[in-house]
Scaffold this active site. Structure first.
Site, PDB file in Angstrom:
ATOM      1  N   GLY A   9     -14.021   6.900  -5.948  1.00 30.50           N
ATOM      2  CA  GLY A   9     -13.341   5.612  -6.025  1.00 30.50           C
ATOM      3  C   GLY A   9     -14.327   4.481  -5.736  1.00 30.50           C
ATOM      4  N   GLY A  12     -13.768   0.575  -6.743  1.00 27.67           N
ATOM      5  CA  GLY A  12     -12.697  -0.209  -6.125  1.00 27.67           C
ATOM      6  C   GLY A  12     -13.223  -1.275  -5.171  1.00 27.67           C
ATOM      7  N   TYR A 143       3.305   4.427   0.042  1.00 29.86           N
ATOM      8  CA  TYR A 143       1.898   4.395   0.459  1.00 29.86           C
ATOM      9  C   TYR A 143       1.783   4.737   1.950  1.00 29.86           C
ATOM     10  CZ  TYR A 143      -2.588   2.008   1.525  1.00 29.86           C
ATOM     11  OH  TYR A 143      -3.849   1.670   1.944  1.00 29.86           O
ATOM     12  N   LYS A 147      -0.132   7.862   3.798  1.00 32.72           N
ATOM     13  CA  LYS A 147      -1.205   7.676   4.786  1.00 32.72           C
ATOM     14  C   LYS A 147      -0.847   8.344   6.119  1.00 32.72           C
ATOM     15  CE  LYS A 147      -4.292   5.484   2.407  1.00 32.72           C
ATOM     16  NZ  LYS A 147      -5.534   6.159   2.058  1.00 32.72           N
ATOM     17  N   ILE A 173      -8.041  -6.129   3.682  1.00 32.81           N
ATOM     18  CA  ILE A 173      -9.484  -6.406   3.624  1.00 32.81           C
ATOM     19  C   ILE A 173      -9.745  -7.558   2.649  1.00 32.81           C
ATOM     20  CG2 ILE A 173     -11.773  -5.433   3.203  1.00 32.81           C
ATOM     21  CD1 ILE A 173     -10.333  -4.000   5.470  1.00 32.81           C
TER      22      ILE A 173
HETATM   23  C1  AKB Z   1      -2.244  -2.861   1.015  1.00 39.45           C
HETATM   24  O1  AKB Z   1      -1.861  -4.032   1.115  1.00 39.45           O
HETATM   25  O2  AKB Z   1      -1.588  -1.977   0.445  1.00 39.45           O
HETATM   26  C2  AKB Z   1      -3.565  -2.474   1.639  1.00 39.45           C
HETATM   27  C3  AKB Z   1      -3.405  -1.943   3.016  1.00 39.45           C
HETATM   28  C4  AKB Z   1      -2.957  -2.813   4.109  1.00 39.45           C
HETATM   29  O3  AKB Z   1      -3.660  -0.800   3.234  1.00 39.45           O
HETATM   30  N1  AKB Z   1      -4.453  -3.597   1.640  1.00 39.45           N
END
Ligand code: AKB
Length: 321
Positions: A9, A12, A143, A147, A173
């Site tokens: 990746g 990215g 997501y 994680k 970030i």
């Molecule tokens: C997102 O907004 O999905 C990412 C994160 C906070 O992991 N930047």
């Protein structure tokens, strides 16, 4: 012999900057960049590059064997906003890629793994201010679930198979060199582009939606510092809380206005507002600071100055072509 690194990746937002930083440290030939396509031509031409679909175990293994890779940085993932639209693909990409890399480490084919987690592991029932390392974690996004589960597997592989896997819970970030893709915190980058090109930004989050954020140089420095730390000093093998600054869209806009006085902003929250509301406002990261000496450098004022400076140069260059 110097360590050989594979970045999965690498095209990215984080992968591309990590790739440059690691190449400066280890030498271009010792850092192999990979991504699912060759769209990023400058990356393809900058050093060793391979096409790797992160869900394909054999492609990863072949590349590891070809270059005798010791360490993998797995940056391929589907982020929060995109994952809500494609839950099954997000789950497959985020989980399969992690298992492939952990299994290569378990079998002794590679020695070390970096895998990023996120503030998305937290959920609405988590304490919002100064969220501690160990707390209630009931993520409500696809997501965040991937994680959170990934963290559990990292810790399991470390405890059960002695796999040297290291991880950070990245906040949003902020960077100007490569655009982010599909995150909820992306507003904090879009806003700078629009401030320069249109002097106006239509924000997809509420004015007062405070989120933890970090400048890219801090994120890259933290990642490399964690990877260089003696493993015996690491008390966390799920993922470390990591923090720098916290601000809301209106606070960010106020600092941008100091540089661009006619900048204006309006707020039209969309589905991403709900995702952002489920995350902490600020993060407490004393364990990272104690275990491996983490210290951030960039505050809100310096982030804004760096972003506007970097992007102004970028847009000026575009105009001269
Ligand atoms: C997102 O907004 O999905 C990412 C994160 C906070 O992991 N930047």
């Amino acid at each position: 012999m110097t360590e050989r690194i594979l970045i999965i990746g690498a095209a990215g937002q984080i992968g591309s900057e990590l790739c440059s930083a690691l190449r400066s440290l280890y030498g271009i030939e010792n850092v192999i960049a990979s991504d699912i396509n060759t769209l990023n031509q400058s990356l393809v031409e900058a050093g060793p590059f391979e096409i790797i679909d992160a869900t394909n175990f054999n492609q990863i293994k072949d590349c590891v064997e070809k270059y005798q890779v010791d360490t993998i940085y797995l940056l391929a993932a589907m982020l929060s906003a995109t994952a809500e639209k494609a839950p099954k693909q997000a789950w497959d990409l985020n989980m399969e890629s992690l298992f492939h890399v952990l299994n290569l480490a378990k079998d002794g084919v590679i020695k070390k793994v970096f895998w990023p987690s996120s503030i998305a592991v937290f959920g609405p029932s988590t304490p919002k201010q100064n969220t501690p390392q160990h707390t209630i974690m009931e993520p409500t996004t696809v997501y965040g679930i991937s994680k959170q589960v990934g963290e559990r597997w990292c810790e399991y592989y470390h405890k059960k198979y002695n796999v040297d896997v290291r991880s950070l819970r990245y906040p949003g970030i902020i960077s100007y060199k490569t655009l982010p893709g599909g995150g909820t915190t992306d507003y904090a980058i879009d806003i700078f582009h629009k401030a320069i090109t249109d002097k106006h930004y239509n924000c997809f989050l509420d004015a007062n939606c405070t989120l933890p954020m970090m400048y890219m140089d801090d994120a890259v420095a933290a990642t490399i510092k964690l990877m260089h730390t003696d493993g015996d000093n690491l008390s966390i093998r799920s993922s470390y809380n990591l923090s720098a600054v916290s601000f809301s869209p209106s606070e960010l806009a106020a600092v941008i206005s100091k540089h661009i006085p006619n900048f204006s902003i309006n707020y039209n929250p969309d589905f991403r507002q709900q995702i952002a509301e489920s995350w902490p406002n600020s993060i407490e990261d004393t364990i990272a600071r104690k275990d491996w000496g983490w210290q951030h450098q960039y505050d809100l004022e310096t982030i804004v100055a760096e972003m506007l400076n970097g992007l102004s140069k970028h847009y000026k260059k575009q105009q001269t072509f």
